[in-house]
Write a protein that holds these residues in place. Sequence first.
Motif, PDB file in Angstrom:
ATOM      1  N   PHE A   1       0.824  -1.209   0.000  1.00 17.38           N
ATOM      2  CA  PHE A   1       0.000   0.000   0.000  1.00 17.38           C
ATOM      3  C   PHE A   1       0.863   1.267   0.000  1.00 17.38           C
TER       4      PHE A   1
ATOM      5  N   PHE B   1       1.108   4.363  -2.709  1.00 17.27           N
ATOM      6  CA  PHE B   1       1.003   5.786  -2.395  1.00 17.27           C
ATOM      7  C   PHE B   1       2.177   6.573  -2.989  1.00 17.27           C
TER       8      PHE B   1
ATOM      9  N   ASN C   1       2.811   8.592  10.046  1.00 17.69           N
ATOM     10  CA  ASN C   1       1.756   9.181   9.224  1.00 17.69           C
ATOM     11  C   ASN C   1       2.117  10.591   8.760  1.00 17.69           C
TER      12      ASN C   1
ATOM     13  N   SER D   1      -4.565   8.562  -4.014  1.00 20.15           N
ATOM     14  CA  SER D   1      -4.598   8.000  -2.655  1.00 20.15           C
ATOM     15  C   SER D   1      -6.009   7.592  -2.268  1.00 20.15           C
ATOM     16  N   TYR D   2      -6.971   8.411  -2.618  1.00 22.17           N
ATOM     17  CA  TYR D   2      -8.368   8.102  -2.312  1.00 22.17           C
ATOM     18  C   TYR D   2      -8.798   6.813  -3.006  1.00 22.17           C
TER      19      TYR D   2
ATOM     20  N   ILE E   1      -6.857   4.364  -3.970  1.00 20.66           N
ATOM     21  CA  ILE E   1      -6.166   3.239  -3.325  1.00 20.66           C
ATOM     22  C   ILE E   1      -6.869   2.839  -2.034  1.00 20.66           C
ATOM     23  N   ILE E   2      -7.257   3.833  -1.248  1.00 23.58           N
ATOM     24  CA  ILE E   2      -7.928   3.551   0.019  1.00 23.58           C
ATOM     25  C   ILE E   2      -9.264   2.864  -0.216  1.00 23.58           C
ATOM     26  N   ARG E   3     -10.028   3.377  -1.174  1.00 26.66           N
ATOM     27  CA  ARG E   3     -11.357   2.826  -1.439  1.00 26.66           C
ATOM     28  C   ARG E   3     -11.294   1.418  -2.027  1.00 26.66           C
TER      29      ARG E   3
ATOM     30  N   ILE F   1      -7.359  -0.675   0.520  1.00 21.72           N
ATOM     31  CA  ILE F   1      -7.085  -0.662   1.959  1.00 21.72           C
ATOM     32  C   ILE F   1      -8.324  -0.991   2.780  1.00 21.72           C
ATOM     33  N   LEU F   2      -9.462  -0.395   2.459  1.00 25.58           N
ATOM     34  CA  LEU F   2     -10.680  -0.677   3.232  1.00 25.58           C
ATOM     35  C   LEU F   2     -11.070  -2.136   3.122  1.00 25.58           C
TER      36      LEU F   2
END
Length: 262
Positions: free
Chosen positions: A135, A139, A198, A240-241, A243-245, A248-249
């Motif tokens: 991940f 990023f 972070n 990034s959004y 990737i998260i959606r 990662i989630l």
Amino acid sequence: MLVCQQCNHEQQSGKFCGQCGGALAEQSRTETAKTNSETSEAEAAVATETTVAPVQQKNSFQTYVTFIVNLLKNPTRALKLNENQFGYGLITMAIYAFAYALANYFLANKMVKEMFGPLTPSLPFFDLTVPLFFFIILFTVGAFISTFAATKLMNNSSSIKNILAQFGGLLVPFMLINVAMILFGIVGMAKFTIGMTNLSLLFSVYFLPVLLAFHKGTELKGEQKVYFSLGAAALSMLISYIIIRLAILDFLDKFDHVYSWF
């Protein structure tokens, strides 16, 4: 001088070799010396090949350490890197992501043992660190793509290798922060470790594209370099959004389901 045709053993007389029993053949001293010389050269070549590789590896490691130290002293030097250092940029990105993954794994493992006792099984190492490493790589690649896109929109002719070398150079201080956070994660300093890793990720993914894209615009005295630089940050945020959606989630949901017994 008689020389065995099979094992090259030398003897003064006889029809067969006293070592292996092979047939003997007459050979002059000059030819014998030449054969011995060729054998010695072959052995020397083999010995050289076996020692050159470790020496080259050692020199490469020392060169990379020097590269890191120089950029730590003055990160501005990263903006002068060229295509020859793009390999160091790749290495830096990999270490950055791996150190981030290790710091957070050790911290999570420490917190679990403090909550449930020292006899609690450790968290699965590869199940956590490999996805987290992947991940963070995504990023940083997204940040690099954003920088490259903004650079090309400003008609800057810098190559991918050149931008990668400079991006990796600017990443060095944040890589070292993540490496240091491994130790703080091991001892269980949760707020400091999470905060610093972070913060490192935030600066690396959103601020470095702005900085490097602005520098590329300045090289050409671009009139809209501010907008293009901010656009690089916006594009990095969008990536990034996504990737998260998409990744990662879903990973967090699966991990919580499989290891809910923790």
